[in-house]
Design a protein around this motif. Structure first.
Motif, mmCIF file in Angstrom:
data_model
loop_
_atom_site.group_PDB
_atom_site.id
_atom_site.type_symbol
_atom_site.label_atom_id
_atom_site.label_comp_id
_atom_site.label_asym_id
_atom_site.label_seq_id
_atom_site.Cartn_x
_atom_site.Cartn_y
_atom_site.Cartn_z
ATOM 1 N N ARG A 255 -8.395 5.966 2.238
ATOM 2 C CA ARG A 255 -8.742 6.162 0.814
ATOM 3 C C ARG A 255 -7.902 5.380 0.083
ATOM 4 O O ARG A 255 -7.223 5.992 -0.768
ATOM 5 N N GLU A 256 -8.131 4.251 0.030
ATOM 6 C CA GLU A 256 -7.201 3.133 -1.021
ATOM 7 C C GLU A 256 -7.858 3.170 -2.675
ATOM 8 O O GLU A 256 -6.836 2.832 -3.236
ATOM 9 N N ASN A 257 -8.780 3.963 -2.712
ATOM 10 C CA ASN A 257 -9.328 4.124 -4.235
ATOM 11 C C ASN A 257 -8.529 5.034 -4.825
ATOM 12 O O ASN A 257 -8.660 5.241 -6.348
ATOM 13 N N MET A 258 -7.874 6.118 -4.087
ATOM 14 C CA MET A 258 -7.114 7.113 -4.887
ATOM 15 C C MET A 258 -5.781 6.984 -4.560
ATOM 16 O O MET A 258 -5.176 6.373 -3.854
ATOM 17 N N LYS A 259 -5.103 7.545 -5.954
ATOM 18 C CA LYS A 259 -3.615 7.421 -6.101
ATOM 19 C C LYS A 259 -2.939 8.624 -5.865
ATOM 20 O O LYS A 259 -3.661 9.708 -6.015
ATOM 21 N N TYR A 260 -1.860 8.796 -5.165
ATOM 22 C CA TYR A 260 -1.202 10.051 -4.781
ATOM 23 C C TYR A 260 0.217 10.005 -5.312
ATOM 24 O O TYR A 260 0.941 9.154 -5.753
ATOM 25 N N VAL A 261 0.457 11.528 -5.595
ATOM 26 C CA VAL A 261 2.115 11.803 -5.526
ATOM 27 C C VAL A 261 2.500 12.357 -4.184
ATOM 28 O O VAL A 261 1.766 12.963 -3.640
ATOM 29 N N VAL A 262 3.679 11.703 -3.926
ATOM 30 C CA VAL A 262 4.416 12.377 -2.593
ATOM 31 C C VAL A 262 5.612 12.925 -3.161
ATOM 32 O O VAL A 262 6.549 12.390 -3.605
ATOM 33 N N LYS A 263 5.896 14.132 -2.520
ATOM 34 C CA LYS A 263 7.099 14.708 -2.836
ATOM 35 C C LYS A 263 7.488 15.686 -1.710
ATOM 36 O O LYS A 263 6.747 15.902 -0.825
ATOM 37 N N GLU A 264 8.655 16.285 -1.751
ATOM 38 C CA GLU A 264 9.174 17.088 -0.715
ATOM 39 C C GLU A 264 8.333 18.495 -1.027
ATOM 40 O O GLU A 264 8.229 18.995 -1.880
ATOM 41 N N ARG A 265 8.132 19.064 0.194
ATOM 42 C CA ARG A 265 7.497 20.457 0.102
ATOM 43 C C ARG A 265 8.356 21.486 -0.219
ATOM 44 O O ARG A 265 7.658 22.290 -1.059
ATOM 45 N N PHE A 266 9.490 21.255 -0.162
ATOM 46 C CA PHE A 266 10.500 22.622 -0.705
ATOM 47 C C PHE A 266 11.608 22.012 -1.884
ATOM 48 O O PHE A 266 11.953 20.855 -1.615
ATOM 49 N N GLY A 267 11.487 22.931 -2.573
ATOM 50 C CA GLY A 267 12.782 22.570 -3.614
ATOM 51 C C GLY A 267 11.999 21.602 -4.638
ATOM 52 O O GLY A 267 11.050 21.268 -4.781
ATOM 53 N N ALA A 268 13.184 21.089 -5.411
ATOM 54 C CA ALA A 268 12.682 20.335 -6.656
ATOM 55 C C ALA A 268 12.534 18.839 -6.235
ATOM 56 O O ALA A 268 11.462 18.284 -6.146
ATOM 57 N N GLY A 269 13.945 17.868 -6.041
ATOM 58 C CA GLY A 269 13.811 16.832 -5.455
ATOM 59 C C GLY A 269 13.055 15.807 -6.291
ATOM 60 O O GLY A 269 12.202 14.886 -5.553
ATOM 61 N N SER A 270 13.116 15.637 -7.679
ATOM 62 C CA SER A 270 12.318 14.707 -8.333
ATOM 63 C C SER A 270 13.010 13.480 -8.133
ATOM 64 O O SER A 270 12.011 12.427 -8.368
ATOM 65 N N GLN A 271 14.220 13.108 -7.553
ATOM 66 C CA GLN A 271 14.592 11.786 -7.301
ATOM 67 C C GLN A 271 13.903 11.195 -6.137
ATOM 68 O O GLN A 271 13.972 9.909 -6.009
ATOM 69 N N THR A 272 13.203 12.095 -5.173
ATOM 70 C CA THR A 272 12.703 11.539 -3.997
ATOM 71 C C THR A 272 11.045 11.223 -4.492
ATOM 72 O O THR A 272 10.446 11.008 -3.394
ATOM 73 N N LEU A 273 10.846 11.738 -5.586
ATOM 74 C CA LEU A 273 9.288 11.427 -5.722
ATOM 75 C C LEU A 273 8.675 10.263 -5.803
ATOM 76 O O LEU A 273 9.272 9.290 -6.379
ATOM 77 N N GLY A 274 7.578 10.221 -5.199
ATOM 78 C CA GLY A 274 6.822 8.940 -5.473
ATOM 79 C C GLY A 274 5.540 9.136 -6.302
ATOM 80 O O GLY A 274 4.535 10.120 -5.806
ATOM 81 N N LYS A 275 5.182 8.271 -7.194
ATOM 82 C CA LYS A 275 4.101 8.519 -8.075
ATOM 83 C C LYS A 275 3.050 7.503 -7.935
ATOM 84 O O LYS A 275 3.559 6.181 -7.995
ATOM 85 N N SER A 276 1.863 7.603 -8.174
ATOM 86 C CA SER A 276 0.738 6.462 -8.482
ATOM 87 C C SER A 276 0.910 5.740 -7.224
ATOM 88 O O SER A 276 0.748 4.516 -7.444
ATOM 89 N N LEU A 277 0.816 6.153 -6.182
ATOM 90 C CA LEU A 277 0.886 5.320 -4.584
ATOM 91 C C LEU A 277 -0.410 5.433 -4.173
ATOM 92 O O LEU A 277 -1.416 6.314 -4.200
ATOM 93 N N THR A 278 -0.836 4.204 -3.513
ATOM 94 C CA THR A 278 -1.906 4.064 -2.944
ATOM 95 C C THR A 278 -1.887 4.862 -1.449
ATOM 96 O O THR A 278 -0.784 5.375 -1.128
ATOM 97 N N SER A 279 -2.683 5.160 -0.673
ATOM 98 C CA SER A 279 -2.615 5.898 0.525
ATOM 99 C C SER A 279 -1.664 5.305 1.472
ATOM 100 O O SER A 279 -0.682 6.081 2.201
#
Length: 326
Positions: free
Chosen positions: A151-175
């Motif tokens: 699904r290359e037409n959609m953008k995603y946010v990827v983050k850790e399931r638990f806790g805050a972890g904003s430094q490991t956040l990935g935003k506006s990513l292709t699949s």
């Protein structure tokens, strides 16, 4: 200033704030709340780092063990020795500890501003949070453990399931990018990328599970996941939605919802932090007197006698470093 003490606390009854780090504005807000109760109360600050800046802004500093090594009996002993009757945890990583021990502490006359454990666990688990709110028909951002890499037409946010972890956040990513980013995370979750205006909604939920007061504010400038500039914007529909969510989740004390409002004016709840936040001091200044209300409730006072009145003159907060000379 209240005129009576309904609890039989030994005077003075002191307050412990944990993980104080550099949370000076938070400490100042708590001191203001304490002053409304008694001028004899002392503020104790705890942290496992003896060099923290905030130690200079409390009456007494406790170099605490790491929460994973803090025996509950050691905590109780410290509280008894220093006449501490109120505890306010400030970090996600310690909420489960205090929540799991809050009933034992309460039986000893020590009150903690923290939600019950099962509800803390819901908020700290982003997948569980999504499932719980969806069951109640509340608009929460979809959250998944996996995605289809086609699904290359959609953008995603990827983050850790638990806790805050904003430094490991990935935003506006292709699949494809999202799947690659997820390889570096412990337990990744995926969410659709939604553009819009970010809001923080501060709420105080009283001991009876009712929202005492709520203030919404825009997150105008964000650094490391926290608002450096934030502005109050009254949003009755959004405030009602988040108050309802807080009550459905069974939360207690000060909590913060993060919400995105998209271009179609649709609400998307991102997460809930079941604690006081870095920029929540603006809401306190505007009348959301969370610390005062917590102290009052812990002392047996009925909050119906203390109405929430928003200060319309308070609107914006800019967080910045400031020198302290003494």
């Amino acid at each position: 200033m209240i005129n009576r003490n309904t609890t039989g606390f030994i005077s003075p009854s002191n307050v412990l704030i944990t993980s104080i780090s550099r949370k000076v504005p938070l400490l100042q807000s708590i001191k203001a709340a304490m002053a409304k109760i008694s001028l004899n109360m002392k503020l104790y600050g705890g942290d496992n780092d003896r060099s923290v800046i905030a130690k200079h802004f409390v009456d007494s500093f406790w170099e605490m063990p790491r929460i994973s090594h803090l025996d509950i009996e050691e905590l109780i002993s410290y509280c008894k020795k220093n006449r501490i009757r109120f505890i306010i945890p400030t970090r996600d990583g310690e909420l489960k500890y205090f929540s799991s021990n809050r009933d034992k502490l309460k039986r000893l006359g020590i009150y903690v501003m923290v939600s019950p454990l099962s509800y803390i666990e819901i908020c700290l688990d982003k997948l569980n949070f999504f499932s719980s709110l969806r069951k109640h028909g509340i608009p929460v951002i979809p959250t998944f453990l996996c995605i289809e890499d086609s699904r290359e037409n959609m953008k995603y946010v990827v983050k850790e399931r638990f806790g805050a972890g904003s430094q490991t956040l990935g935003k506006s990513l292709t699949s494809t990018q999202a799947l690659n980013h997820a390889k570096d995370l412990k337990e990744p979750i995926f969410q659709p990328m939604i553009e819009g205006t970010e809001y923080s909604i501060d709420i105080y939920v009283d001991i009876n599970g009712r929202s005492k007061g709520v203030i919404s504010r825009t997150r105008d400038k964000i650094v490391d996941g926290e608002s450096q500039i934030t502005t109050i914007k009254n949003m009755p529909e959004l405030e009602k939605l988040c108050s309802n969510a807080a009550e459905k989740l069974g939360l207690y004390g000060h909590v913060i919802f993060q919400v995105i409002i998209d271009q179609y004016n649709e609400f998307h709840i991102i997460e809930c932090n079941p604690r006081f936040g870095g920029a929540s001091t603006l809401s306190v200044a505007a009348g959301l007197d969370s610390f005062y209300w917590f102290l009052l409730e812990s002392m047996g006072e009925n909050l119906d006698h203390y109405p929430f009145i928003q200060n319309e003159k308070v609107s914006t907060m800019v967080r910045h470093p400031q020198d302290y000379i003494y």
